[in-house]
Design an enzyme around this catalytic site. Structure first.
Site, PDB file in Angstrom:
ATOM      1  N   ARG A  18       1.722  14.911 -12.742  1.00 58.31           N
ATOM      2  CA  ARG A  18       0.817  13.669 -12.142  1.00 58.31           C
ATOM      3  C   ARG A  18       0.052  14.101 -10.895  1.00 58.31           C
ATOM      4  NH1 ARG A  18       5.981  11.378 -11.911  1.00 58.31           N
ATOM      5  NH2 ARG A  18       6.991  11.404  -9.660  1.00 58.31           N
ATOM      6  N   ASP A  19      -0.640  13.213 -10.258  1.00 60.63           N
ATOM      7  CA  ASP A  19      -1.366  13.288  -9.058  1.00 60.63           C
ATOM      8  C   ASP A  19      -2.471  14.350  -9.136  1.00 60.63           C
ATOM      9  OD1 ASP A  19       0.403  11.317  -8.673  1.00 60.63           O
ATOM     10  OD2 ASP A  19       1.811  12.865  -7.557  1.00 60.63           O
TER      11      ASP A  19
ATOM     12  N   TYR B  83      -2.010   5.150 -11.073  1.00 60.46           N
ATOM     13  CA  TYR B  83      -1.316   6.234 -10.294  1.00 60.46           C
ATOM     14  C   TYR B  83      -2.332   7.003  -9.458  1.00 60.46           C
ATOM     15  CZ  TYR B  83       3.444   4.820 -11.596  1.00 60.46           C
ATOM     16  OH  TYR B  83       4.740   4.199 -11.907  1.00 60.46           O
ATOM     17  N   SER B  84      -1.566   7.996  -8.732  1.00 60.14           N
ATOM     18  CA  SER B  84      -2.498   8.812  -7.700  1.00 60.14           C
ATOM     19  C   SER B  84      -3.541   9.866  -8.371  1.00 60.14           C
ATOM     20  CB  SER B  84      -1.583   9.510  -6.672  1.00 60.14           C
ATOM     21  OG  SER B  84      -0.937   8.576  -5.732  1.00 60.14           O
TER      22      SER B  84
ATOM     23  N   GLU C  32       5.296  16.210  -5.801  1.00 60.11           N
ATOM     24  CA  GLU C  32       4.172  15.314  -6.055  1.00 60.11           C
ATOM     25  C   GLU C  32       3.016  15.386  -5.046  1.00 60.11           C
ATOM     26  OE1 GLU C  32       5.990  11.029  -7.320  1.00 60.11           O
ATOM     27  OE2 GLU C  32       6.251  11.336  -4.977  1.00 60.11           O
TER      28      GLU C  32
ATOM     29  N   LEU D  37       0.730  -1.247   0.003  1.00 58.71           N
ATOM     30  CA  LEU D  37       0.258   0.112   0.134  1.00 58.71           C
ATOM     31  C   LEU D  37       0.773   1.148   0.033  1.00 58.71           C
ATOM     32  CD1 LEU D  37      -2.851   0.903   2.279  1.00 58.71           C
ATOM     33  CD2 LEU D  37      -0.884   2.152   2.445  1.00 58.71           C
ATOM     34  N   ASN D  38       0.536   2.297  -0.662  1.00 55.12           N
ATOM     35  CA  ASN D  38       1.197   3.616  -0.639  1.00 55.12           C
ATOM     36  C   ASN D  38       0.140   4.709  -0.588  1.00 55.12           C
ATOM     37  OD1 ASN D  38       1.626   2.661  -3.611  1.00 55.12           O
ATOM     38  ND2 ASN D  38       2.047   5.108  -3.701  1.00 55.12           N
ATOM     39  N   ASP D  39       0.210   5.668  -1.805  1.00 50.39           N
ATOM     40  CA  ASP D  39      -0.494   7.053  -1.309  1.00 50.39           C
ATOM     41  C   ASP D  39      -1.975   6.848  -1.365  1.00 50.39           C
ATOM     42  OD1 ASP D  39       2.051   7.705  -2.431  1.00 50.39           O
ATOM     43  OD2 ASP D  39       1.355   8.783  -4.052  1.00 50.39           O
TER      44      ASP D  39
ATOM     45  N   GLN E 255      -3.276   3.490  -3.293  1.00 46.85           N
ATOM     46  CA  GLN E 255      -2.327   2.871  -4.321  1.00 46.85           C
ATOM     47  C   GLN E 255      -2.147   1.202  -3.664  1.00 46.85           C
ATOM     48  OE1 GLN E 255       0.082   4.445  -7.246  1.00 46.85           O
ATOM     49  NE2 GLN E 255      -2.084   4.612  -7.202  1.00 46.85           N
TER      50      GLN E 255
END
Length: 472
Positions: free
Chosen positions: A169-170, A101-102, A223, A40-42, A58
């Site tokens: 991104r994001d 992605y995020s 980011e 797991l991340n963001d 994520q």
């Protein structure tokens, strides 16, 4: 769901079956979001919709060290008890085939809309900074928070300014004064971090409105940007990469922080304040809930830290958690973070703190509150190895490994300058500590990995305190 997604579903479900007992395993968190299995991340797509909190994240289900990214989905009534709702977004289109992605969620007119970055890496001899990568803004929507429409590609790398690299991104989408806005983080060709603000009347067609950057280069990449109003202030939150590490700031490999944009000022490096001074915090995102609270959630982890410290849960098949949701406010020109009030519902047995004596807590979940009467030295020791202290204007989180143990797993020390210490609150889960100093003016987040099921705590301070054992 297309054919590729249909093929992926049984693979993911098979992985998640392997992890079905993780919730009861050593170091698994009780009231923080962790992955069903894998990585797991963001935090992504945070929102309150149709009576529930929806947190996406994520997710790499096939490998606890990362890999191809999907979005996982958790739903809750109270941000304490979570139900896993599966994987709503797959890397299954030409616009996101190398990773979902995020991104963010936007709710309006009974609909939940998701905006995220679709990652594409072309085959060939590329540097994947100036060429060889596509970063696409993808859109999908839902009428129930579970089932989503076919994806639409709203922006591609060709839509970003010429002086930006392929790292844009994001997307964070929000509404203000009847218009829609999308904030994107980026890396310019001169290796300067910045953010791009786009404007739209319909959320489908976007025009560049503004660029946020500092006069002097402040990291090479920004980011996970966020822009929101808070107590009549504008807050620009970014996660810059490439800042020089120092003794009392920017101590991690990458940072997360904010600029308080008073009176419409542009951001400057000296305005930047870190969200968290601990070992494990990155890529936070905020949302506005039904009570009007601005709530922040971060990833209790960091990328690219394996050479410095580790997470032993990898050997168990999973890695990383999300932080406690934190309500934000402004006090004395600084954004303050406090655990959402719902956490109080976890409090069970109350124990008075006896300074100078060791107290044993049943289990690894507790909420410690300490009021300090003077600037005399203060020390809180957990498991004899984790030392949380204050002396001569410096607050320290430090791991002091024993001869045969290292509950910090390579983590050493993080520090912050604090002129006067008034209070300390420590929120502990089985393998996570969140330390709120002076009512959340400064916060430290860290993973830690004690061997025993209970916790020993020793407080030495000119003050008084209490400890609550926590349970769902």
């Amino acid at each position: 769901m297309n054919v590729m997604a249909e093929v992926m579903v049984p693979w993911i479900q098979e992985q998640e079956k392997k992890g079905k007992d993780l919730k009861d395993a050593k170091w698994s968190t009780r009231f923080h979001i962790m992955p069903p299995v894998g990585w797991l991340n963001d935090p992504n797509g945070l929102c309150y919709y149709n009576g529930d909190y929806h947190f996406f994240f994520q997710y790499a289900p096939f490998d606890a060290k990362g890999g191809l990214k999907f979005w996982g989905h958790m739903k809750s009534k109270d941000m304490l008890h979570w139900t896993y709702e599966g994987v709503p977004l797959f890397p299954d289109s030409p616009y996101d085939c190398h990773g979902v992605y995020s991104g963010s969620a936007f709710t309006e007119d009974g609909q939940m809309e998701l905006f995220y970055t679709g990652n594409v890496k072309l085959d060939g001899d590329y540097d994947y900074v100036l060429d060889g990568r596509e970063a696409n803004v993808i859109y999908t929507a839902s009428q129930d928070g579970i089932h989503f429409t076919a994806k639409k590609c709203l922006l591609t790398s060709a839509d970003y300014p010429e002086d930006y690299t392929r790292h844009v991104r994001d997307p964070k989408v929000f509404r203000e004064n009847g218009r829609y806005y999308m904030l994107l983080g980026g890396r310019k060709k001169n290796d300067a971090g910045a953010a791009l603000l786009y404007e739209s009347a319909d959320k489908m067609h976007w025009t560049l409105k503004e660029e946020f950057q500092t006069a002097d280069t402040f990291g090479y990449m920004w980011e996970c940007p966020d822009l929101f109003s808070l107590d009549e202030n504008k807050v620009l939150s970014v996660s810059p990469q490439g800042l020089a590490r120092e003794a009392f700031k920017n101590q991690n490999v990458y940072q997360s922080g904010y600029f308080l944009l008073k009176d419409g000022k542009t951001p400057s490096a000296d305005m930047f304040v870190e969200w968290d001074m601990g070992f494990d915090f990155y890529a936070p995102q905020t949302f506005l809930d039904e009570k009007g609270r601005r709530i922040l959630v971060g990833w209790a982890g960091l990328p690219d830290v394996e050479a410095e410290y580790q997470n032993p849960t990898v050997a168990l098949g999973w890695q990383h958690v999300l932080t406690t949701p934190r309500e934000l406010s402004v006090r004395n020109g600084r954004v303050v973070q406090t655990p959402v009030e719902e956490v109080a519902a976890l409090r069970k047995k109350e124990i008075s703190v006896e300074c100078g004596k060791e107290t044993e807590i049943s289990g690894g979940c507790f909420d410690l509150e300490l009021t300090v009467f003077s600037d005399a030295p203060m020390c809180i020791t957990l498991e004899k190895e984790c030392v949380i202290g204050y002396q001569n204007g410096v607050f320290t989180l430090e791991f002091q490994p024993g001869a045969d143990t290292d509950i910090g797993c390579g983590r050493k020390a993080r520090r912050a300058r604090i002129e006067h210490l008034r209070e300390v609150r420590i929120l502990s889960d089985e393998s996570l500590l969140e330390i709120y100093v002076n009512g959340g003016e400064t916060v430290f987040t860290t993973r830690y990995y004690p061997d025993g099921s209970n916790r020993s705590i020793r407080v030495e301070a000119d003050g008084t305190g209490k400890i609550f054992e926590l349970a769902l």
